[in-house]
Motif scaffolding. Structure first.
Motif, PDB file in Angstrom:
ATOM      1  N   THR A  12      -3.481 -25.198 -18.793  1.00 20.84           N
ATOM      2  CA  THR A  12      -3.661 -26.629 -19.041  1.00 20.84           C
ATOM      3  C   THR A  12      -2.827 -27.406 -18.043  1.00 20.84           C
ATOM      4  OG1 THR A  12      -3.961 -26.227 -21.408  1.00 20.84           O
ATOM      5  CG2 THR A  12      -3.478 -28.475 -20.739  1.00 20.84           C
ATOM      6  N   ARG A  13      -3.467 -28.346 -17.362  1.00 16.60           N
ATOM      7  CA  ARG A  13      -2.740 -29.186 -16.414  1.00 16.60           C
ATOM      8  C   ARG A  13      -2.166 -30.388 -17.174  1.00 16.60           C
ATOM      9  NH1 ARG A  13      -4.438 -30.444 -10.269  1.00 16.60           N
ATOM     10  NH2 ARG A  13      -2.650 -31.773  -9.715  1.00 16.60           N
ATOM     11  N   LEU A  14      -0.919 -30.739 -16.860  1.00 17.29           N
ATOM     12  CA  LEU A  14      -0.266 -31.840 -17.567  1.00 17.29           C
ATOM     13  C   LEU A  14       0.764 -32.505 -16.669  1.00 17.29           C
ATOM     14  CD1 LEU A  14       2.482 -30.172 -18.176  1.00 17.29           C
ATOM     15  CD2 LEU A  14       1.309 -29.447 -20.227  1.00 17.29           C
ATOM     16  N   GLN A  15       1.372 -33.551 -17.196  1.00 15.42           N
ATOM     17  CA  GLN A  15       2.443 -34.269 -16.498  1.00 15.42           C
ATOM     18  C   GLN A  15       3.754 -34.023 -17.241  1.00 15.42           C
ATOM     19  OE1 GLN A  15       0.643 -35.193 -13.428  1.00 15.42           O
ATOM     20  NE2 GLN A  15       2.310 -36.689 -13.600  1.00 15.42           N
ATOM     21  N   VAL A  16       4.799 -33.701 -16.507  1.00  7.87           N
ATOM     22  CA  VAL A  16       6.141 -33.539 -17.064  1.00  7.87           C
ATOM     23  C   VAL A  16       6.958 -34.715 -16.522  1.00  7.87           C
ATOM     24  CG1 VAL A  16       8.146 -32.052 -17.282  1.00  7.87           C
ATOM     25  CG2 VAL A  16       5.859 -31.050 -17.092  1.00  7.87           C
ATOM     26  N   GLY A  17       7.096 -35.751 -17.348  1.00  4.45           N
ATOM     27  CA  GLY A  17       7.626 -37.013 -16.826  1.00  4.45           C
ATOM     28  C   GLY A  17       6.589 -37.592 -15.882  1.00  4.45           C
ATOM     29  N   ASN A  18       6.987 -37.776 -14.634  1.00  5.49           N
ATOM     30  CA  ASN A  18       6.057 -38.228 -13.600  1.00  5.49           C
ATOM     31  C   ASN A  18       5.704 -37.119 -12.619  1.00  5.49           C
ATOM     32  OD1 ASN A  18       5.924 -40.891 -14.567  1.00  5.49           O
ATOM     33  ND2 ASN A  18       7.869 -41.400 -13.531  1.00  5.49           N
ATOM     34  N   PRO A  69       3.895 -33.292 -11.548  1.00  2.29           N
ATOM     35  CA  PRO A  69       2.753 -32.444 -11.900  1.00  2.29           C
ATOM     36  C   PRO A  69       3.229 -31.128 -12.505  1.00  2.29           C
ATOM     37  CG  PRO A  69       3.121 -32.365  -9.537  1.00  2.29           C
ATOM     38  CD  PRO A  69       4.067 -33.401 -10.086  1.00  2.29           C
ATOM     39  N   GLY A  70       2.541 -30.705 -13.547  1.00  2.00           N
ATOM     40  CA  GLY A  70       2.889 -29.454 -14.206  1.00  2.00           C
ATOM     41  C   GLY A  70       1.643 -28.683 -14.628  1.00  2.00           C
ATOM     42  N   MET A  71       1.841 -27.412 -14.895  1.00  2.00           N
ATOM     43  CA  MET A  71       0.743 -26.546 -15.356  1.00  2.00           C
ATOM     44  C   MET A  71       1.308 -25.612 -16.431  1.00  2.00           C
ATOM     45  SD  MET A  71      -2.554 -25.890 -14.727  1.00  2.00           S
ATOM     46  CE  MET A  71      -2.893 -26.156 -12.975  1.00  2.00           C
ATOM     47  N   GLU A  72       0.647 -25.585 -17.592  1.00  2.00           N
ATOM     48  CA  GLU A  72       1.054 -24.688 -18.681  1.00  2.00           C
ATOM     49  C   GLU A  72       0.047 -23.550 -18.754  1.00  2.00           C
ATOM     50  OE1 GLU A  72       2.941 -26.277 -22.482  1.00  2.00           O
ATOM     51  OE2 GLU A  72       0.973 -25.594 -23.194  1.00  2.00           O
ATOM     52  N   VAL A  73       0.564 -22.315 -18.789  1.00  3.48           N
ATOM     53  CA  VAL A  73      -0.289 -21.125 -18.742  1.00  3.48           C
ATOM     54  C   VAL A  73       0.099 -20.180 -19.878  1.00  3.48           C
ATOM     55  CG1 VAL A  73      -1.041 -19.138 -17.378  1.00  3.48           C
ATOM     56  CG2 VAL A  73      -0.514 -21.313 -16.240  1.00  3.48           C
ATOM     57  N   ALA A  74      -0.916 -19.710 -20.626  1.00  3.48           N
ATOM     58  CA  ALA A  74      -0.708 -18.673 -21.646  1.00  3.48           C
ATOM     59  C   ALA A  74      -1.180 -17.341 -21.063  1.00  3.48           C
ATOM     60  CB  ALA A  74      -1.479 -19.009 -22.914  1.00  3.48           C
ATOM     61  N   TYR A  75      -0.409 -16.300 -21.274  1.00  4.28           N
ATOM     62  CA  TYR A  75      -0.791 -14.995 -20.724  1.00  4.28           C
ATOM     63  C   TYR A  75      -0.179 -13.886 -21.580  1.00  4.28           C
ATOM     64  CZ  TYR A  75       3.897 -14.840 -18.546  1.00  4.28           C
ATOM     65  OH  TYR A  75       5.257 -14.843 -18.319  1.00  4.28           O
ATOM     66  N   ARG A  76      -0.654 -12.685 -21.357  1.00  5.44           N
ATOM     67  CA  ARG A  76      -0.113 -11.499 -22.013  1.00  5.44           C
ATOM     68  C   ARG A  76       0.022 -10.402 -20.964  1.00  5.44           C
ATOM     69  NH1 ARG A  76      -3.436  -7.400 -23.098  1.00  5.44           N
ATOM     70  NH2 ARG A  76      -2.079  -6.714 -24.799  1.00  5.44           N
ATOM     71  N   TYR A  77       0.887  -9.429 -21.261  1.00  6.76           N
ATOM     72  CA  TYR A  77       1.079  -8.329 -20.320  1.00  6.76           C
ATOM     73  C   TYR A  77       1.733  -7.165 -21.045  1.00  6.76           C
ATOM     74  CZ  TYR A  77       6.000  -9.761 -20.151  1.00  6.76           C
ATOM     75  OH  TYR A  77       7.297 -10.075 -20.485  1.00  6.76           O
ATOM     76  N   ARG A  78       1.801  -6.056 -20.371  1.00  7.28           N
ATOM     77  CA  ARG A  78       2.499  -4.869 -20.882  1.00  7.28           C
ATOM     78  C   ARG A  78       3.589  -4.485 -19.900  1.00  7.28           C
ATOM     79  NH1 ARG A  78      -0.621   0.360 -23.114  1.00  7.28           N
ATOM     80  NH2 ARG A  78      -0.780  -1.094 -24.852  1.00  7.28           N
ATOM     81  N   PHE A  79       4.748  -4.148 -20.472  1.00  6.60           N
ATOM     82  CA  PHE A  79       5.872  -3.734 -19.637  1.00  6.60           C
ATOM     83  C   PHE A  79       6.605  -2.597 -20.338  1.00  6.60           C
ATOM     84  CE2 PHE A  79      10.297  -4.023 -18.136  1.00  6.60           C
ATOM     85  CZ  PHE A  79      10.088  -3.932 -16.776  1.00  6.60           C
ATOM     86  N   ALA A  80       6.800  -1.490 -19.612  1.00  7.19           N
ATOM     87  CA  ALA A  80       7.483  -0.305 -20.150  1.00  7.19           C
ATOM     88  C   ALA A  80       6.851   0.160 -21.459  1.00  7.19           C
ATOM     89  CB  ALA A  80       8.972  -0.580 -20.329  1.00  7.19           C
TER      90      ALA A  80
END
Length: 246
Positions: free
Chosen positions: A173-179, A181-192
């Protein structure tokens, strides 16, 4: 013997012989004349009675009468009852304590019972009491002014994909953080061998790039998601990063 007596005896003998002759002839007349011999009739063989088959002969049932065709009836329309009002979920109140990094000019809120490390560095970490969730903030110089928030996000996700197993982006999701530019990303992964779910915030702020990440083991994500989202969205760069108005 005198002559008359002799004559009487002679006549008597002649008469007796005549009677005897007549009797003999009469007897022969009554004897049957033998005819052609007839062979006795040969007795016919008596048929041996056959035992009756004990299996009864199956009796076919009379064909059932074919019922008359049922006329097509219009479908019955059952009215749908009005939906019961969905209860409004009770909002979860997340209490955060605001922490400030004076060296690099940004603030972020974390729950009061979390342990925070490296607050005045370029890598700030915050752990939940049972270490079931982690939040950290990374700062990077941003020398290339031609990056956009989308291209910078892709660059970071490629790096995460190379370092982890079974990386999967769930949405952005693209958004504004104050003034900024920002991008919020949901993800999953495997580690060890363990599965994790995360939500990250990328912010471009002048010559600096911020990467704020919240992580929890995937089975615990539903119980930690609200807190991590609140922490991530509390991040604010300081005034030094506010774009100058022309």
């Amino acid at each position: 013997m005198s002559l008359p007596s002799l004559r009487s005896a002679l006549l008597l003998a002649v008469g007796f012989a005549f009677v005897l002759l007549i009797a003999c002839r009469a007897g022969r007349a009554q004897e049957p004349t033998p005819g052609p011999s007839i062979a006795p009739a040969t007795s016919l063989p008596t048929p041996t009675p056959t035992a009756a088959d004990p299996t009864p002969t199956p009796t076919l049932a009379a064909p059932a009468a074919t019922p008359p065709p049922t006329p097509d009836l219009p479908p019955t329309i059952t009215p749908i009852p009005p939906a019961s009002p969905t209860p409004t979920p009770t909002p979860i109140t997340i209490i955060l304590s605001q922490l400030r990094n004076d060296e690099y000019d940004f603030t972020i809120g974390v729950p009061p019972d979390w342990a925070v490390y490296g607050l005045q560095t370029t890598l700030v970490q915050g752990w939940s009491p049972a270490r079931e969730a982690l939040i950290y903030v990374k700062l990077f110089p941003f020398p290339n002014p031609f990056y956009t928030i989308s291209s910078y996000t892709d660059l970071w996700l490629d790096s995460l994909r190379a370092e982890s197993e079974e990386f999967q982006e769930l949405g952005r999701t693209r958004l504004q953080v104050g003034n900024l530019p920002g991008m919020e990303v949901a993800y999953r992964y495997r580690f060890a061998g363990a599965d994790y779910q995360a939500r990250a915030l990328f912010v471009l702020a002048g010559t600096m790039a911020f990467f704020v990440d919240g992580i929890a083991p995937e089975p615990l994500w539903p119980s930690q998601e609200a807190t991590l989202n609140a922490v991530i969205r509390s991040f604010r760069p300081g005034l030094r990063y506010v774009p100058l108005r022309s």
